[in-house]
Structures are given as structure tokens and as C-alpha cells.
Design a protein around this motif. Sequence first.
Motif, PDB file in Angstrom:
ATOM      1  N   UNK A  36       0.634  -1.183  -0.051  1.00  0.00           N
ATOM      2  CA  UNK A  36      -0.109  -0.161  -0.206  1.00  0.00           C
ATOM      3  C   UNK A  36       0.877   1.242   0.015  1.00  0.00           C
ATOM      4  N   UNK A  37       0.186   2.350  -0.622  1.00  0.00           N
ATOM      5  CA  UNK A  37       1.088   3.708  -0.533  1.00  0.00           C
ATOM      6  C   UNK A  37       2.120   4.003   0.630  1.00  0.00           C
TER       7      UNK A  37
ATOM      8  N   UNK B   9       9.499   2.022   2.168  1.00  0.00           N
ATOM      9  CA  UNK B   9      10.111   1.059   3.037  1.00  0.00           C
ATOM     10  C   UNK B   9      10.538  -0.185   2.241  1.00  0.00           C
ATOM     11  N   UNK B  10       9.394  -0.800   1.315  1.00  0.00           N
ATOM     12  CA  UNK B  10       9.441  -2.090   0.781  1.00  0.00           C
ATOM     13  C   UNK B  10      10.485  -1.763  -0.280  1.00  0.00           C
ATOM     14  N   UNK B  11      10.494  -0.945  -1.105  1.00  0.00           N
ATOM     15  CA  UNK B  11      11.368  -0.500  -2.192  1.00  0.00           C
ATOM     16  C   UNK B  11      12.677  -0.647  -1.611  1.00  0.00           C
TER      17      UNK B  11
ATOM     18  N   UNK C 172       9.922   3.961  -5.852  1.00  0.00           N
ATOM     19  CA  UNK C 172       8.722   3.889  -5.020  1.00  0.00           C
ATOM     20  C   UNK C 172       7.919   5.251  -5.481  1.00  0.00           C
ATOM     21  N   UNK C 173       8.768   6.337  -5.660  1.00  0.00           N
ATOM     22  CA  UNK C 173       7.874   7.694  -5.771  1.00  0.00           C
ATOM     23  C   UNK C 173       7.157   7.450  -7.254  1.00  0.00           C
TER      24      UNK C 173
ATOM     25  N   UNK D 167      -4.439   8.051  -7.725  1.00  0.00           N
ATOM     26  CA  UNK D 167      -3.994   7.256  -6.452  1.00  0.00           C
ATOM     27  C   UNK D 167      -4.004   7.984  -5.250  1.00  0.00           C
ATOM     28  N   UNK D 168      -4.216   7.570  -4.174  1.00  0.00           N
ATOM     29  CA  UNK D 168      -4.252   8.013  -2.884  1.00  0.00           C
ATOM     30  C   UNK D 168      -2.835   8.934  -2.465  1.00  0.00           C
TER      31      UNK D 168
END
Length: 457
Positions: free
Chosen positions: A158-159, A164-166, A376-377, A451-452
Motif C-alpha cells: 500500500x502507499x 520502505x518495501x522498495x 517507489x515515488x 491514486x491516494x
Amino acid sequence: MDIDTVRTAESDETAGRRREQRGWYFYDWACSVYSTSVLTVFLGPYLTSVAKRAADADGYVHPLGIPVRAGSFFAYSVSLSVIVAVLVMPLVGAAADRSGRRKPLLGAAAYAGAAATTCMFFLGGDRYLLGGVLLIVANAAQSVAMMLYNSYLPQIAPPEERDAVSSRGWAFGYAAGSLVLVVNLVLYLAHDSFGVSESMAVRICLASAGLWWGGFTLIPLLRLRDRPAAAPEAISGADRTGRTAPGLRQLAATVRDMRRHPLTLAFLLAYLIYNDGIQTVISQASVYGSEELGLSQSTLIGAVLLVQVLAVAGALGMGRLARTYGAKRTILGSLAAWTLTLGAGYFLPAGAPVGFFLLAAAIGLVLGGSQALSRSLFSHLVPPGKEAEYFSAYEMSDRGTSWLGPLLFGVTYQLTGSYRDAIISLVVFFVVGFLLLARVPVRRAIGDAGNPVPEKI
């Protein structure tokens, strides 16, 4: 539905997402060894030496009858690989979005690249053309596979988790690169003790990267899952039967669709420019160190190992900085650091390994973070249902497949005969990229993409 049932469902969903994320990290673990051991350390100097053995008295080789300075052959091969990738990636990306079957396409691309890399074991004597062909296949396959891999990010995180995941994905990749480089360094430095020549040691290192890539790719293929496909009318370049247009027509259709999201296109333009500089530094640094600074192969391997170790901390550290300052500001800071680092590299004295190690440390601290946060961005700027298609455009300038940077590097060297002039010419990519990124209103861009908007971006 009672509260306990809802909580159980949410817990199961979270556990499933975490499992996919862990599998996703392992593709970076698998393929980053190619980027590190092959593209960054061994293949550039080795393929250059092979080309020089095949060169004529004036220092030129003649692939397909075209005169090419042997010292530029590697850079030109990297540039040619992106032309192949440009033709293939949009088609594969649109097919993945249309069918929803990313995983089989990811496996096919990954194993094509791993096989080509493993075959580099046979790159001996004056077989520079074989080396060029294998490099083009491996690099293009890497681009296609990474495009599909990156397109999973909006689906598995999720956004609020994506930075962090990337960053963890990049950290996994640099950790694998560090581990394998240690083994490579032992083999290369002690090749006599193992009863192999220096050339054979390099070829073993090249082939082992392909075996590592293929072996660990099994983990993400087992853990990632495919999602339902988007509606055919939502996919650029699809005709009424849902089929995608081939080659350049698909690329043109993707670009036309991106024009409906001009702020996303503005970010992508900035990224393509500054990442072109990053990838060229990565792919050409070992050539600069060996040919211009006269450093030994063991020194170059040690410097790249330092980059890998510090890049793990840099990726995670810049991920934390993004929580406070936002991804955009953190990336801008890293581009300023890249510009200063290249300027310092131009003035490094020949035969001075300490200065080269300091340069490597500076690169390591900003390398992983600038790439992870860019990924991620961009994931926030992709319209839902078009992840693979848009990431095909993103991937055109990622992980050593840039073409303008290596082309500028190669042409500058061909005209001047100086690798110092070639390396300083890359500053233009960071300066222009900084200026373009600074002008992108990322919050509005995320909203325009549907997207949010995260609290910190």
C-alpha cells in the motif's frame, strides 16, 4: 460479519502480503549479482581487453565492418542493448497488463538473462563479438525482467509502505552483491592457488553470476501471484480484440497514453535523465579506474565491494530520511551528492587507490537510496491497471541499460582519448535531472494519476 472474522481476514491478508513482499525482495537478491559482478566489475575491463586483443594496429575492431575503438566497444554494446530493450519492453509490459500473467513473463526474461550470463564462461581469446552479443542479450533480458518485477510494487505494498518495501528490495540486492563479490575477490586474488589462470577466474566469476541469478529466481516465482487483468480498453495500444500492437507502435501507444498524465511524464523525463547518469557511472567506473587511473582489478573489486556494503545502509537510511523529508527532497539531495562526487572523481590522481575508495564510499551512501526512492515515488504516479506498461518506460533507463550516458561516455573518449573527459561529461545528467525533478509537483501528480496521496511524499 462479526469483528473477529474481520480481524482474522485482515490478519490473513497482511500475512499474505508480507509473504509476497519477502519473495519479491529475493528477485533483487537474485539479479543484482549480475549488475554488480558482471556489469560493474568484471565484464567492462575484461571485454575491453578481449577487444584490444582483436584490434588492428590502430586500436580498432570492426564489428559488421564498422570501425570502433576497442576502448569504446563495451560502452557501445551497453547502448545497443537498450535499443533492443526499448523495442521489447513496451510490448511485454502491455501483454502483462492485458493478461495479468506477469509471473511467466518474469521467469522467461530472467532465465534468458541468466543463460546468457552463464555462457560468458566461453568468452576467451579474442571473442569480443561473442561478448558483445551475450552482453546485449543479458542486459536486455535484465531490463524486461526488472520492468515486470518493479510493476509488482503497487500490487504488493500500500502507499504508506512503498518507500520502505522498495528500500528493502534494494538492500537485499546490495547484500547479495557484497556476498558474491567477497567470493569473487578470493577466487580472483588467489587464482594461482586454485590452479586457474586470471582469465579463467574472471570467466568463472561471470558464469557464477548467471547460475546465482537463475537459482534464486525460483523464490519469487514461487511466492508472487498474478492478479486479474485490466479491461482491454484500459490498456494502451490494445485493439478491439485485446491484442497489443508490436514493437514501436506499442511504444508510441504507451507514450500517447502517458501524455494524458503530463506530470507523470514530467517525473519520468527527470528520472530518465538523472538515472542515465547513475547507470553510466555504475557501468563505466571500473573501466575508468583500470584504464585512466591504472588501478588493479583487485582494487576495483574492493572498491565495488565497499559500494555494495555501504549501499545497504544507504538504501535503508535514505528510506528513513524519506519518512521525515519526503522522497522527492531526499532524491534531490542525493543528486547534489552525485554531482560533487563526479567532480571529485575527475581530479583523482592516477595510481592512488585511497582516493578511489573514498569516491566509492560516497557513491555507496547515495546509490541505493536514490534508486529505491525513485522507484517507489514513480509507483505512486502510475494509473491503476497499467503498472507493467508504465514501468516499461521507467525501466528503459534503469540498471545499466541507459543509452545516452554510455554513448556520451564512449563518444567523448573516442574524440579526446581521455577517460577523465568522459567521466566529467556525465555531470550534465545530474544537473539537468535535478532541475527537472525540482519542478514536478508530486502531490498533484499522484492525485491526477488516480491514486491516494501519502502523508509524506
